[in-house]
Design a protein around this motif. Structure first.
Motif, PDB file in Angstrom:
ATOM      1  N   THR A   1     100.173  48.858   6.663  1.00  0.00           N
ATOM      2  CA  THR A   1      99.938  50.284   6.781  1.00  0.00           C
ATOM      3  C   THR A   1     101.267  50.980   7.031  1.00  0.00           C
ATOM      4  O   THR A   1     102.167  50.408   7.649  1.00  0.00           O
ATOM      5  CB  THR A   1      98.955  50.606   7.929  1.00  0.00           C
ATOM      6  OG1 THR A   1      98.861  52.015   8.080  1.00  0.00           O
ATOM      7  CG2 THR A   1      99.372  49.993   9.237  1.00  0.00           C
ATOM      8  N   ALA A   2     101.371  52.183   6.576  1.00  0.00           N
ATOM      9  CA  ALA A   2     102.602  52.958   6.786  1.00  0.00           C
ATOM     10  C   ALA A   2     102.799  53.301   8.259  1.00  0.00           C
ATOM     11  O   ALA A   2     103.903  53.654   8.662  1.00  0.00           O
ATOM     12  CB  ALA A   2     102.540  54.243   5.960  1.00  0.00           C
ATOM     13  N   TYR A   3     101.766  53.186   9.068  1.00  0.00           N
ATOM     14  CA  TYR A   3     101.849  53.568  10.468  1.00  0.00           C
ATOM     15  C   TYR A   3     102.207  52.406  11.389  1.00  0.00           C
ATOM     16  O   TYR A   3     102.448  52.616  12.563  1.00  0.00           O
ATOM     17  CB  TYR A   3     100.524  54.204  10.912  1.00  0.00           C
ATOM     18  CG  TYR A   3     100.125  55.334  10.010  1.00  0.00           C
ATOM     19  CD1 TYR A   3     100.831  56.534  10.012  1.00  0.00           C
ATOM     20  CD2 TYR A   3      99.065  55.198   9.124  1.00  0.00           C
ATOM     21  CE1 TYR A   3     100.485  57.569   9.156  1.00  0.00           C
ATOM     22  CE2 TYR A   3      98.708  56.231   8.272  1.00  0.00           C
ATOM     23  CZ  TYR A   3      99.428  57.408   8.294  1.00  0.00           C
ATOM     24  OH  TYR A   3      99.082  58.435   7.454  1.00  0.00           O
ATOM     25  N   GLY A   4     102.226  51.190  10.874  1.00  0.00           N
ATOM     26  CA  GLY A   4     102.592  50.026  11.668  1.00  0.00           C
ATOM     27  C   GLY A   4     104.099  49.870  11.744  1.00  0.00           C
ATOM     28  O   GLY A   4     104.852  50.612  11.112  1.00  0.00           O
ATOM     29  N   PRO A   5     104.561  48.881  12.502  1.00  0.00           N
ATOM     30  CA  PRO A   5     106.002  48.656  12.609  1.00  0.00           C
ATOM     31  C   PRO A   5     106.610  48.304  11.250  1.00  0.00           C
ATOM     32  O   PRO A   5     105.991  47.616  10.440  1.00  0.00           O
ATOM     33  CB  PRO A   5     106.117  47.465  13.559  1.00  0.00           C
ATOM     34  CG  PRO A   5     104.803  47.340  14.218  1.00  0.00           C
ATOM     35  CD  PRO A   5     103.795  47.947  13.312  1.00  0.00           C
ATOM     36  N   GLU A   6     107.806  48.796  11.031  1.00  0.00           N
ATOM     37  CA  GLU A   6     108.522  48.476   9.800  1.00  0.00           C
ATOM     38  C   GLU A   6     109.367  47.219   9.966  1.00  0.00           C
ATOM     39  O   GLU A   6     109.635  46.522   8.995  1.00  0.00           O
ATOM     40  CB  GLU A   6     109.409  49.660   9.391  1.00  0.00           C
ATOM     41  CG  GLU A   6     108.602  50.882   8.993  1.00  0.00           C
ATOM     42  CD  GLU A   6     109.477  52.071   8.635  1.00  0.00           C
ATOM     43  OE1 GLU A   6     110.715  51.914   8.535  1.00  0.00           O
ATOM     44  OE2 GLU A   6     108.916  53.157   8.459  1.00  0.00           O
ATOM     45  N   LYS A   7     109.788  46.940  11.182  1.00  0.00           N
ATOM     46  CA  LYS A   7     110.646  45.790  11.450  1.00  0.00           C
ATOM     47  C   LYS A   7     109.800  44.569  11.758  1.00  0.00           C
ATOM     48  O   LYS A   7     108.669  44.668  12.224  1.00  0.00           O
ATOM     49  CB  LYS A   7     111.606  46.102  12.587  1.00  0.00           C
ATOM     50  CG  LYS A   7     112.565  47.231  12.202  1.00  0.00           C
ATOM     51  CD  LYS A   7     113.614  47.442  13.232  1.00  0.00           C
ATOM     52  CE  LYS A   7     114.559  48.559  12.749  1.00  0.00           C
ATOM     53  NZ  LYS A   7     115.473  48.966  13.792  1.00  0.00           N
ATOM     54  N   ALA A   8     110.376  43.403  11.495  1.00  0.00           N
ATOM     55  CA  ALA A   8     109.666  42.139  11.715  1.00  0.00           C
ATOM     56  C   ALA A   8     109.425  41.911  13.208  1.00  0.00           C
ATOM     57  O   ALA A   8     110.276  42.227  14.038  1.00  0.00           O
ATOM     58  CB  ALA A   8     110.467  40.989  11.133  1.00  0.00           C
ATOM     59  N   MET A   9     108.283  41.385  13.503  1.00  0.00           N
ATOM     60  CA  MET A   9     107.954  41.028  14.873  1.00  0.00           C
ATOM     61  C   MET A   9     108.406  39.589  15.120  1.00  0.00           C
ATOM     62  O   MET A   9     108.458  38.772  14.203  1.00  0.00           O
ATOM     63  CB  MET A   9     106.444  41.124  15.105  1.00  0.00           C
ATOM     64  CG  MET A   9     105.890  42.537  15.069  1.00  0.00           C
ATOM     65  SD  MET A   9     106.515  43.614  16.375  1.00  0.00           S
ATOM     66  CE  MET A   9     107.628  44.653  15.440  1.00  0.00           C
ATOM     67  N   PRO A  10     108.710  39.275  16.380  1.00  0.00           N
ATOM     68  CA  PRO A  10     109.058  37.887  16.696  1.00  0.00           C
ATOM     69  C   PRO A  10     107.814  37.006  16.575  1.00  0.00           C
ATOM     70  O   PRO A  10     106.685  37.513  16.537  1.00  0.00           O
ATOM     71  CB  PRO A  10     109.529  37.972  18.149  1.00  0.00           C
ATOM     72  CG  PRO A  10     108.781  39.148  18.712  1.00  0.00           C
ATOM     73  CD  PRO A  10     108.678  40.129  17.555  1.00  0.00           C
ATOM     74  N   ALA A  11     108.017  35.716  16.531  1.00  0.00           N
ATOM     75  CA  ALA A  11     106.878  34.794  16.596  1.00  0.00           C
ATOM     76  C   ALA A  11     106.359  34.861  18.030  1.00  0.00           C
ATOM     77  O   ALA A  11     107.080  34.546  18.978  1.00  0.00           O
ATOM     78  CB  ALA A  11     107.315  33.386  16.241  1.00  0.00           C
ATOM     79  N   PHE A  12     105.126  35.330  18.168  1.00  0.00           N
ATOM     80  CA  PHE A  12     104.574  35.503  19.505  1.00  0.00           C
ATOM     81  C   PHE A  12     104.104  34.170  20.069  1.00  0.00           C
ATOM     82  O   PHE A  12     103.535  33.347  19.350  1.00  0.00           O
ATOM     83  CB  PHE A  12     103.402  36.490  19.475  1.00  0.00           C
ATOM     84  CG  PHE A  12     103.808  37.883  19.093  1.00  0.00           C
ATOM     85  CD1 PHE A  12     104.706  38.601  19.865  1.00  0.00           C
ATOM     86  CD2 PHE A  12     103.281  38.494  17.968  1.00  0.00           C
ATOM     87  CE1 PHE A  12     105.082  39.889  19.518  1.00  0.00           C
ATOM     88  CE2 PHE A  12     103.649  39.782  17.610  1.00  0.00           C
ATOM     89  CZ  PHE A  12     104.548  40.479  18.397  1.00  0.00           C
ATOM     90  N   PRO A  13     104.304  33.949  21.388  1.00  0.00           N
ATOM     91  CA  PRO A  13     103.836  32.708  22.003  1.00  0.00           C
ATOM     92  C   PRO A  13     102.305  32.663  22.024  1.00  0.00           C
ATOM     93  O   PRO A  13     101.634  33.700  22.020  1.00  0.00           O
ATOM     94  CB  PRO A  13     104.415  32.752  23.410  1.00  0.00           C
ATOM     95  CG  PRO A  13     104.794  34.163  23.661  1.00  0.00           C
ATOM     96  CD  PRO A  13     105.010  34.811  22.330  1.00  0.00           C
ATOM     97  N   VAL A  14     101.774  31.473  22.063  1.00  0.00           N
ATOM     98  CA  VAL A  14     100.329  31.251  21.994  1.00  0.00           C
ATOM     99  C   VAL A  14      99.594  31.952  23.136  1.00  0.00           C
ATOM    100  O   VAL A  14      98.481  32.445  22.941  1.00  0.00           O
ATOM    101  CB  VAL A  14     100.020  29.737  21.988  1.00  0.00           C
ATOM    102  CG1 VAL A  14      98.535  29.467  22.055  1.00  0.00           C
ATOM    103  CG2 VAL A  14     100.615  29.084  20.757  1.00  0.00           C
ATOM    104  N   ASP A  15     100.197  32.049  24.310  1.00  0.00           N
ATOM    105  CA  ASP A  15      99.490  32.666  25.438  1.00  0.00           C
ATOM    106  C   ASP A  15      99.164  34.138  25.195  1.00  0.00           C
ATOM    107  O   ASP A  15      98.239  34.671  25.801  1.00  0.00           O
ATOM    108  CB  ASP A  15     100.277  32.489  26.741  1.00  0.00           C
ATOM    109  CG  ASP A  15     101.511  33.366  26.814  1.00  0.00           C
ATOM    110  OD1 ASP A  15     102.399  33.227  25.942  1.00  0.00           O
ATOM    111  OD2 ASP A  15     101.595  34.181  27.761  1.00  0.00           O
ATOM    112  N   LEU A  16      99.881  34.782  24.287  1.00  0.00           N
ATOM    113  CA  LEU A  16      99.563  36.181  23.985  1.00  0.00           C
ATOM    114  C   LEU A  16      98.236  36.317  23.251  1.00  0.00           C
ATOM    115  O   LEU A  16      97.597  37.366  23.333  1.00  0.00           O
ATOM    116  CB  LEU A  16     100.686  36.826  23.173  1.00  0.00           C
ATOM    117  CG  LEU A  16     101.870  37.347  23.978  1.00  0.00           C
ATOM    118  CD1 LEU A  16     102.890  38.009  23.072  1.00  0.00           C
ATOM    119  CD2 LEU A  16     101.436  38.301  25.066  1.00  0.00           C
ATOM    120  N   ARG A  17      97.809  35.259  22.570  1.00  0.00           N
ATOM    121  CA  ARG A  17      96.500  35.316  21.915  1.00  0.00           C
ATOM    122  C   ARG A  17      95.405  35.530  22.948  1.00  0.00           C
ATOM    123  O   ARG A  17      94.514  36.364  22.778  1.00  0.00           O
ATOM    124  CB  ARG A  17      96.220  34.021  21.138  1.00  0.00           C
ATOM    125  CG  ARG A  17      97.048  33.868  19.889  1.00  0.00           C
ATOM    126  CD  ARG A  17      96.809  32.546  19.226  1.00  0.00           C
ATOM    127  NE  ARG A  17      95.473  32.468  18.641  1.00  0.00           N
ATOM    128  CZ  ARG A  17      95.077  31.480  17.872  1.00  0.00           C
ATOM    129  NH1 ARG A  17      95.897  30.471  17.584  1.00  0.00           N
ATOM    130  NH2 ARG A  17      93.863  31.471  17.367  1.00  0.00           N
TER     131      ARG A  17
END
Length: 145
Positions: free
Chosen positions: A72-88
């Motif tokens: 979507t045009a409203y989401g971040p344009e830059k890449a996100m880091p690989a999130f750790p599993v605990d964030l799930r």
């Protein structure tokens, strides 16, 4: 403008989160996501960051099996880091907290069809974020001994 559709980034607050993530240093992005989710899980009363938490959960779910990319045009344009599993788990807890808030986001929809579409989106995110079931391929006993 407020909210213009039912997607995770289809509101002003979530779009503002996307801008904040784009403006943050790469190593700060996880911290921003974690903070929004933790504050939502631990909030008492009105959930002031619920829209941002849904967007954060969508970013984490996008990295999970069965997750959908943020397109979507409203989401971040830059890449996100690989999130750790605990964030799930934290993201799933935040979504549960949002769904349990009877006077919150789910109550804001005027059109019942929009409310159903939004709830479908949140339910899909919850399923993607749920931890994978334990493997049933592990034998309980070693029969060769």
């Amino acid at each position: 403008m407020g909210t213009w559709d039912t997607g995770p980034f289809d509101n002003d607050a979530a779009a503002d989160l996307a801008i904040a993530l784009d403006n943050a240093k790469p190593e700060e992005r996880e911290f921003l996501i974690r903070g929004v989710l933790a504050r939502t899980v631990n909030a008492t009363g009105y959930l002031t960051e619920a829209e941002e938490a849904v967007a954060a959960a969508a970013l984490i779910a996008a990295q999970c099996p069965g997750g959908e990319p943020i397109d979507t045009a409203y989401g971040p344009e830059k890449a996100m880091p690989a999130f750790p599993v605990d964030l799930r788990t934290l993201a799933a807890e935040a979504l549960t907290r949002i769904l349990d808030d009877e006077s919150g986001l789910a109550a804001n929809w005027v059109d019942p069809a929009d409310a159903r579409r939004w709830l479908t989106t949140i339910s899909h995110l919850c399923r993607v974020l749920a931890p994978p079931p334990a493997s049933t391929d592990v034998p309980l006993f070693d029969l060769d001994s």
